[in-house]
Enzyme design. Sequence first.
Site, PDB file in Angstrom:
ATOM      1  N   CYS A  82       6.273   7.075  -3.052  1.00  0.00           N
ATOM      2  CA  CYS A  82       5.414   6.492  -4.084  1.00  0.00           C
ATOM      3  C   CYS A  82       4.741   7.623  -4.862  1.00  0.00           C
ATOM      4  CB  CYS A  82       4.364   5.603  -3.426  1.00  0.00           C
ATOM      5  SG  CYS A  82       3.104   5.006  -4.572  1.00  0.00           S
ATOM      6  N   CYS A  85       0.685   7.447  -4.090  1.00  0.00           N
ATOM      7  CA  CYS A  85       0.027   7.834  -2.833  1.00  0.00           C
ATOM      8  C   CYS A  85       0.938   8.594  -1.882  1.00  0.00           C
ATOM      9  CB  CYS A  85      -0.540   6.605  -2.138  1.00  0.00           C
ATOM     10  SG  CYS A  85       0.733   5.564  -1.392  1.00  0.00           S
ATOM     11  N   CYS A 133      -1.015   1.828  -1.708  1.00  0.00           N
ATOM     12  CA  CYS A 133      -1.931   1.992  -2.853  1.00  0.00           C
ATOM     13  C   CYS A 133      -1.839   0.832  -3.842  1.00  0.00           C
ATOM     14  CB  CYS A 133      -1.684   3.323  -3.559  1.00  0.00           C
ATOM     15  SG  CYS A 133      -0.152   3.378  -4.514  1.00  0.00           S
ATOM     16  N   CYS A 153      14.990  -2.752  -8.170  1.00  0.00           N
ATOM     17  CA  CYS A 153      15.152  -2.071  -9.450  1.00  0.00           C
ATOM     18  C   CYS A 153      13.849  -1.308  -9.716  1.00  0.00           C
ATOM     19  CB  CYS A 153      15.426  -3.128 -10.515  1.00  0.00           C
ATOM     20  SG  CYS A 153      15.785  -2.455 -12.131  1.00  0.00           S
TER      21      CYS A 153
END
Length: 164
Positions: A82, A85, A133, A153
Amino acid sequence: MNQFLTRRTFILIPTMSILKIIFNPLQVLASSLASKEEWNFSKDEWKARLSSESYYILREEGTERAFSSQLNNEKRKGIFHCAGCDLPLFSSDKKFDSGTGWPSFWDSIQGSVETKVDFKLIVPRTEYHCSRCGGHQGHVFNDGPLPTGKRYCNNGLALRFVPD
Ligand SMILES: [Zn+2]
């Protein structure tokens, strides 16, 4: 299949879509809440942490242009984290070329993403976001390859790739 539930869902979804159009035609959806207190930043704090492009995707549920992310063509082994975070979300061994222009995966790392239904394009879609997050990642569809049949996606701007 529960017939009552099916019928109710059938009526509920179009009704909610119509209500959404009437009351909130141009609303930008706020992104999902963080599950962990320490990742509950204010808008200004997120803006300071992220590039403006990543902020738009992660915190305002934006979508990058198709074929604009280098991660779409990323073929190395590694983990996609991510960009908000750094939680590991996807492994390269579940990545596939969907031809859509967005990095696509047929499965996520267990427990790393959560879903909700959004009505941005009027037709309901399943949005998913980082479970830590709350940052928006993309949408998941049921036209992916086996064994899951799922297609996550993902926006490349919402990810950070860490090669093995
Ligand atoms: Zn995150």
